[in-house]
Design a protein around this motif. Structure first.
Motif, PDB file in Angstrom:
ATOM      1  N   UNK A 420     -14.676  -0.083  -2.416  1.00  0.00           N
ATOM      2  CA  UNK A 420     -13.500  -0.953  -2.313  1.00  0.00           C
ATOM      3  C   UNK A 420     -12.426  -0.596  -3.355  1.00  0.00           C
ATOM      4  N   UNK A 421     -11.198  -0.428  -2.883  1.00  0.00           N
ATOM      5  CA  UNK A 421     -10.080  -0.062  -3.766  1.00  0.00           C
ATOM      6  C   UNK A 421      -8.871  -0.933  -3.436  1.00  0.00           C
ATOM      7  N   UNK A 422      -7.942  -0.945  -4.364  1.00  0.00           N
ATOM      8  CA  UNK A 422      -6.603  -1.497  -4.106  1.00  0.00           C
ATOM      9  C   UNK A 422      -5.666  -0.303  -3.989  1.00  0.00           C
ATOM     10  N   UNK A 423      -4.967  -0.241  -2.870  1.00  0.00           N
ATOM     11  CA  UNK A 423      -4.063   0.890  -2.649  1.00  0.00           C
ATOM     12  C   UNK A 423      -2.819   0.797  -3.526  1.00  0.00           C
ATOM     13  N   UNK A 424      -2.316  -0.392  -3.701  1.00  0.00           N
ATOM     14  CA  UNK A 424      -1.118  -0.628  -4.530  1.00  0.00           C
ATOM     15  C   UNK A 424      -1.370  -1.826  -5.433  1.00  0.00           C
TER      16      UNK A 424
END
Length: 425
Positions: A420-424
């Motif tokens: 899981x990542x945050x793109x921005x």
């Protein structure tokens, strides 16, 4: 010998002939003890007795010793011919498919050379390079999907949105897999590598996998295309005496191409992204041109081998190893790539560090010798393309807050359940 751990089943095969002071390291089928096991294997010496789901093996972690064994003609991958315990183990082991499927993975000598020749033409430098533009387009489309999924600022699982779908799309193009079968193939490959399944669950997964491959082959026989499956069928049907491929080898080869081409590349992309996000200083080196994306790929392969342990090989005669260890005729060998990649014999005390500027990034993640992975150039191309496109498109990419990455349920496959990542952010 005594067991160091007690979470494995009773041994299916006869104990190894080794000194009584060597305890057996029972490898955790969930993959959650992988780093600790790698450190333990390194500390134990070049080869150590280990237990893999009830089967006793010599786990070889020293890269120099392992490299030598991988090209040694006294070491076979054909358990049917060269493993006395093949019968009882194959009848009740969750990893039976790794022994019984007839393809180049489980072949030795001339049979291995014949089967390898059948598919090698698809992985020449020219053929791989020709896929570059298609892989870039696939990657761009997948990143569009990831951007849409994270448009509201919510976390995006990059294993599901990039690392998993890209390799299956590439394999689908190579083998001519119809879109409606791709999710099924992914599911069954995951099952092949899942070492928490019971023998019954594994057998059911294998049967469903082969049924799907059989259906694909039947369709391609009726409607051949410009793909590897059709070419293999043509070779099989033209040389009906089996001199090219038997029907069993045809099905087994398709199973191998899907499995090997998918799982290892998924984990390579997954681990490379994870390592770069966890080491922003290394990512800065790439962005400033002080290192290249090839450097990131090779260092990821060394630091986190996509396949932690690869079953199995078998001694054709007694083989002496450093440290007073003898692998006796008929005993099984496990290639412990995860430990070999970090071994101090090649990388000193920095083996556990992630350093894209490392001068010597040599590794055995794709094997060595006659069984060196044919798809290695393609996997590298996919990973390089995916990493460059991902970090250029999302320069502020970061792991989602509070993320605790969990390994996939496997002592073989080295990757994460989710990324899981945050793109921005």
């Amino acid at each position: 010998m005594e067991r160091q751990l007690e979470n494995g089943p009773a041994s299916l095969n006869r104990p190894l002939k080794c000194p009584v002071d060597h305890s057996v390291l029972v490898l955790d089928p969930t993959g959650r003890a992988r780093d600790a096991e790698s450190a333990e294997l390194i500390a134990r010496g070049a080869a150590s007795p280990a237990d893999i789901l009830g089967v006793q093996v010599w786990a070889v972690s020293d890269p120099d010793v392992l490299e030598s064994l991988l090209k040694d003609p006294r070491i076979s991958k054909d358990g049917l011919q060269h493993w006395p315990d093949y019968g009882p183990v194959a009848a009740g082991w969750a990893l039976t498919l790794w022994l019984t499927t007839r393809n180049m993975f489980s072949a030795y000598g001339e049979r291995h050379r014949r089967l390898r020749r059948m598919v090698s033409s698809a992985f020449t430098p020219r053929q791989v390079a020709a896929l570059g533009e298609a892989i870039e387009e696939m990657t761009a489309t997948l990143l569009d999907g990831a951007a849409a999924a994270g448009a509201d600022g919510s976390p995006v699982d990059l294993r599901e949105h990039l690392a998993r779908p890209l390799p299956i799309l590439v394999i689908a193009q190579l083998l001519g897999l119809p879109a409606e079968l791709r999710d099924g193939f992914r599911h069954h490959v995951d099952g092949v590598f899942d070492t928490t399944l019971s023998p019954e669950e594994s057998e059911a997964n294998n049967a469903a996998f082969f049924a799907m491959v059989s259906a694909l082959v039947a369709t391609k026989r009726e409607q051949p295309g410009d793909d590897m499956t059709s070419l293999l069928i043509a070779a099989r049907d033209t040389e009906g005496d089996g001199s090219a491929l038997t029907e069993e080898e045809l099905l087994g080869t398709v199973v191998l191409m899907v499995s090997a081409g998918y799982e290892t590349t998924v984990n390579l992309i997954d681990n490379a992204i994870t390592l770069l996000l966890a080491h922003p200083d290394q990512l800065d080196l790439l962005r400033t041109g002080k290192a290249g994306w090839d450097d990131a790929v090779e260092e990821s392969l060394r630091r986190e081998a996509p396949v932690a342990h690869l079953p199995l090989r078998f001694a054709l005669e007694d083989v002496e190893l450093p440290g007073g260890v003898t692998v006796h005729r008929g005993e099984a060998i496990l290639a412990s790539y995860a430990a070999a990649g970090r071994h101090p014999s090649r990388h000193g005390d920095t083996g556990a560090a992630f350093d894209v500027t490392r001068a010597a990034k040599d590794h055995l993640a794709f094997g060595h010798g006659p069984h060196f992975c044919l798809g290695a150039p393609l996997a590298r191309l996919e990973a390089r393309t995916a990493l460059r496109a991902l970090f250029e498109r999302f320069p502020r990419l970061a792991l989602a807050p509070g993320t605790e990455l969990e390994p996939v349920d496997s002592l073989i496959s080295n990757g994460h359940r989710a990324l899981p990542v945050l793109l921005e952010p």
